[in-house]
Design an enzyme around this catalytic site. Structure first.
Site, PDB file in Angstrom:
ATOM      1  N   TRP A 165       0.758  -1.074  -0.089  1.00  0.00           N
ATOM      2  CA  TRP A 165      -0.078  -0.044   0.076  1.00  0.00           C
ATOM      3  C   TRP A 165       0.798   1.446   0.055  1.00  0.00           C
ATOM      4  O   TRP A 165       1.855   1.339   0.462  1.00  0.00           O
ATOM      5  CB  TRP A 165      -0.928   0.078   1.215  1.00  0.00           C
ATOM      6  CG  TRP A 165      -1.711  -0.878   1.409  1.00  0.00           C
ATOM      7  CD1 TRP A 165      -3.115  -1.154   0.583  1.00  0.00           C
ATOM      8  CD2 TRP A 165      -2.084  -2.180   2.399  1.00  0.00           C
ATOM      9  NE1 TRP A 165      -3.674  -2.286   0.909  1.00  0.00           N
ATOM     10  CE2 TRP A 165      -3.148  -2.836   1.907  1.00  0.00           C
ATOM     11  CE3 TRP A 165      -1.222  -2.376   3.429  1.00  0.00           C
ATOM     12  CZ2 TRP A 165      -3.591  -3.858   2.843  1.00  0.00           C
ATOM     13  CZ3 TRP A 165      -1.366  -3.399   4.107  1.00  0.00           C
ATOM     14  CH2 TRP A 165      -2.655  -4.280   3.911  1.00  0.00           C
TER      15      TRP A 165
ATOM     16  N   HIS B 241      -7.814   2.523   3.289  1.00  0.00           N
ATOM     17  CA  HIS B 241      -8.059   2.934   1.815  1.00  0.00           C
ATOM     18  C   HIS B 241      -7.948   4.190   1.281  1.00  0.00           C
ATOM     19  O   HIS B 241      -8.319   5.036   2.207  1.00  0.00           O
ATOM     20  CB  HIS B 241      -9.702   2.155   1.804  1.00  0.00           C
ATOM     21  CG  HIS B 241      -9.964   2.437   0.545  1.00  0.00           C
ATOM     22  ND1 HIS B 241      -9.481   1.443  -0.466  1.00  0.00           N
ATOM     23  CD2 HIS B 241     -11.284   3.191  -0.257  1.00  0.00           C
ATOM     24  CE1 HIS B 241     -10.281   1.625  -1.957  1.00  0.00           C
ATOM     25  NE2 HIS B 241     -11.006   2.935  -1.559  1.00  0.00           N
ATOM     26  N   TRP B 242      -7.653   4.184   0.224  1.00  0.00           N
ATOM     27  CA  TRP B 242      -7.336   5.661  -0.238  1.00  0.00           C
ATOM     28  C   TRP B 242      -8.500   5.948  -1.464  1.00  0.00           C
ATOM     29  O   TRP B 242      -8.889   4.852  -2.117  1.00  0.00           O
ATOM     30  CB  TRP B 242      -6.034   5.915  -1.051  1.00  0.00           C
ATOM     31  CG  TRP B 242      -4.832   5.998  -0.173  1.00  0.00           C
ATOM     32  CD1 TRP B 242      -4.042   4.953   0.243  1.00  0.00           C
ATOM     33  CD2 TRP B 242      -4.706   7.011   0.675  1.00  0.00           C
ATOM     34  NE1 TRP B 242      -3.102   5.591   1.212  1.00  0.00           N
ATOM     35  CE2 TRP B 242      -3.390   6.838   1.657  1.00  0.00           C
ATOM     36  CE3 TRP B 242      -5.157   8.470   0.739  1.00  0.00           C
ATOM     37  CZ2 TRP B 242      -2.978   7.562   2.288  1.00  0.00           C
ATOM     38  CZ3 TRP B 242      -4.460   9.194   1.678  1.00  0.00           C
ATOM     39  CH2 TRP B 242      -3.402   8.957   2.430  1.00  0.00           C
TER      40      TRP B 242
ATOM     41  N   ASP C 242     -13.763   6.322  -6.404  1.00  0.00           N
ATOM     42  CA  ASP C 242     -13.342   5.407  -5.500  1.00  0.00           C
ATOM     43  C   ASP C 242     -13.201   4.229  -6.196  1.00  0.00           C
ATOM     44  O   ASP C 242     -13.997   3.486  -6.786  1.00  0.00           O
ATOM     45  CB  ASP C 242     -14.268   5.213  -4.561  1.00  0.00           C
ATOM     46  CG  ASP C 242     -13.730   4.356  -3.345  1.00  0.00           C
ATOM     47  OD1 ASP C 242     -12.783   3.711  -3.241  1.00  0.00           O
ATOM     48  OD2 ASP C 242     -14.642   4.599  -2.047  1.00  0.00           O
TER      49      ASP C 242
ATOM     50  N   CYS D 296      -5.159   0.715  -4.015  1.00  0.00           N
ATOM     51  CA  CYS D 296      -5.912   2.220  -4.069  1.00  0.00           C
ATOM     52  C   CYS D 296      -4.934   3.421  -4.110  1.00  0.00           C
ATOM     53  O   CYS D 296      -5.560   4.215  -4.814  1.00  0.00           O
ATOM     54  CB  CYS D 296      -6.828   1.958  -2.888  1.00  0.00           C
ATOM     55  SG  CYS D 296      -5.829   1.838  -1.223  1.00  0.00           S
TER      56      CYS D 296
END
Length: 214
Positions: A26, A100-101, A117, A158
């Site tokens: 991530w 989460h991004w 998203d 993400c």
């Protein structure tokens, strides 16, 4: 040794940050912040005056500190921008973190907040909070809309989707490209961009000759 790899504007990247560009990992605030700062610095002066790339730290403050957000952001002259891009994190506190991004974009004409998203619905609540607080500084916010975004096919990309979509929106809105540009953001494209961003950091590091630090 977690050495400094690159100092670029307000961004400082260490080897542990750069290693996050290797899948399956991530991206953190530091890598996304650098990417946004690099994209902003790459714009020509006429375009740079029309777009704002807000760092993850500033975006998180905007979401969590409603009463102070307008005064804090005022020096950025955001009401004069045609496009404002903000990374959204699902962390509820003001500190770095979350899992989460996604990307929130404000477009001045026609005015409105657009949320992209890569895992639809995951960050909607957080994006709405950010839009609500930012609208206090903008004239006629035009509402909030969930946009169809390129979808991630794994649990770790993400952050890269945020960077890729932000770059694509900048091209689309400011350079007159059509909506098809977002369709080019496929899982293969995102994987390739990880390597390209690592090359960008390596080239900048060689040019700046940053001395190793403990």
């Amino acid at each position: 040794m977690d050495r400094v790899v690159l100092s670029f504007g307000d961004s400082l990247l260490r080897s542990s940050d750069v290693s996050l560009l290797d899948p399956p990992r991530w991206l953190n605030d530091n890598v996304i912040g650098f990417a946004f700062e690099f994209l902003a610095a790459s714009l020509s002066p006429p375009l740079s005056e029309r777009v704002a790339f807000l760092s993850p730290e500033v975006s998180q403050f905007t979401k969590c500190c409603r009463d102070e957000a307008a005064a804090f952001l005022e020096p950025l002259a955001l009401p004069c921008k045609d496009l404002i891009l903000l990374p959204v994190n699902d962390n509820s506190g003001p500190e770095a973190g979350g899992s989460h991004w996604s990307l929130l974009a404000y477009v001045r004409r026609p005015p409105g907040f657009l949320h992209y998203d890569s895992a639809p619905g995951t960050n909607a609540h957080h994006a709405r909070l950010m839009a609500r607080n930012l609208s206090a500084l903008l004239e006629g916010d035009g509402g909030f809309r969930e946009e169809r975004a390129p979808a991630q096919h794994n649990g770790y990309d993400c952050g890269m989707y945020v960077v890729c979509v932000a770059e694509a929106l900048c091209e689309q809105h400011l350079r007159g490209c059509d909506d098809l540009i977002l369709q080019s953001i496929t899982p293969q494209y995102v994987t390739r961009k990880r390597a390209e961003w690592k090359d960008v950091i390596g080239e900048l590091s060689r040019k700046s000759a940053v001395a190793p630090q403990p």
